[in-house]
Scaffold this active site. Structure first.
Site, mmCIF file in Angstrom:
data_model
loop_
_atom_site.group_PDB
_atom_site.id
_atom_site.type_symbol
_atom_site.label_atom_id
_atom_site.label_comp_id
_atom_site.label_asym_id
_atom_site.label_seq_id
_atom_site.Cartn_x
_atom_site.Cartn_y
_atom_site.Cartn_z
ATOM 1 N N GLU A 36 0.808 -1.221 0.000
ATOM 2 C CA GLU A 36 0.000 0.000 0.000
ATOM 3 C C GLU A 36 0.844 1.276 0.000
ATOM 4 O OE1 GLU A 36 -3.097 0.409 -0.595
ATOM 5 O OE2 GLU A 36 -3.825 -1.625 -0.365
ATOM 6 N N ASP A 49 -8.308 8.276 -4.520
ATOM 7 C CA ASP A 49 -8.090 6.983 -5.165
ATOM 8 C C ASP A 49 -9.444 6.425 -5.584
ATOM 9 O OD1 ASP A 49 -6.761 4.535 -5.901
ATOM 10 O OD2 ASP A 49 -7.374 3.691 -3.980
ATOM 11 N N TYR A 96 -11.920 -5.550 9.908
ATOM 12 C CA TYR A 96 -12.504 -5.766 8.583
ATOM 13 C C TYR A 96 -12.386 -7.239 8.191
ATOM 14 C CZ TYR A 96 -13.665 -4.505 3.723
ATOM 15 O OH TYR A 96 -14.254 -4.380 2.482
ATOM 16 N N HIS A 119 -8.744 -7.038 1.246
ATOM 17 C CA HIS A 119 -8.286 -5.678 1.548
ATOM 18 C C HIS A 119 -8.319 -4.817 0.284
ATOM 19 C CE1 HIS A 119 -6.175 -2.461 3.588
ATOM 20 N NE2 HIS A 119 -5.391 -2.366 2.525
#
Length: 164
Positions: A36, A49, A96, A119
């Site tokens: 990332e 983004d 998450y 992700h």
């Protein structure tokens, strides 16, 4: 006869559990972070983004953070504040994944490939062909040994699209 050996064993187990208390294994979490942002806190914290802001070392979007709160707790009660905290960002990724990377959804125990693709691609990213390139970058990091941080971030910028 005392219970000292049993007490010592229980204390040792508690310490081991505290070392990796996250749902996502440490090496996988690290490599997602490397892919990332090179695993750096970005400055500025957020950037646009795919039509919305992505923030922090894991490039977390607001909706990702909202979903993460359902399993990860309050997460500092603010998406951008959480994104600016290493600890909270990792808690959000774990929350998450505890929600979406579960055996009942995947049909198998979650692995780093599932965590990475979810992700990147959202709740159903684990089955989206669009997340295979992202997984290839995470996998490259995982197999890189001491060269973990040498993922080609220039190539990543050309090929990476964050959907989740």
């Amino acid at each position: 006869m005392t219970n000292a050996p049993i007490t010592l064993f229980a204390a040792l187990l508690g310490c081991l559990a505290a070392v990796n208390a996250g749902y996502v294994p440490d090496d996988c979490m690290h490599c997602i972070c490397v892919v990332e942002t090179g695993c750096h806190m970005p400055d500025p914290l957020c950037h646009m983004d795919v039509g919305s802001l992505s923030c922090g070392p894991f490039q977390m979007k607001r909706n990702y953070w909202l979903d993460a709160r359902l399993k990860g707790g309050p997460l500092m009660n603010d998406w951008q504040t959480c994104s600016a905290s290493w600890k909270c960002s990792e808690q959000a990724v774990n929350g998450y994944m505890e929600r979406y990377a579960v055996q009942s959804r995947l049909g198998h125990s979650p692995a780093c490939e599932d965590f990475s693709r979810i992700h990147n691609g959202g709740p159903n990213g684990f089955k989206s062909p669009a997340t295979l390139g992202y997984w290839a970058l995470v996998k490259k990091c995982l197999t890189g040994g001491p060269e973990l941080n040498k993922v080609d971030l220039g190539q990543l910028a050309k090929n990476h699209t964050k959907l989740g």
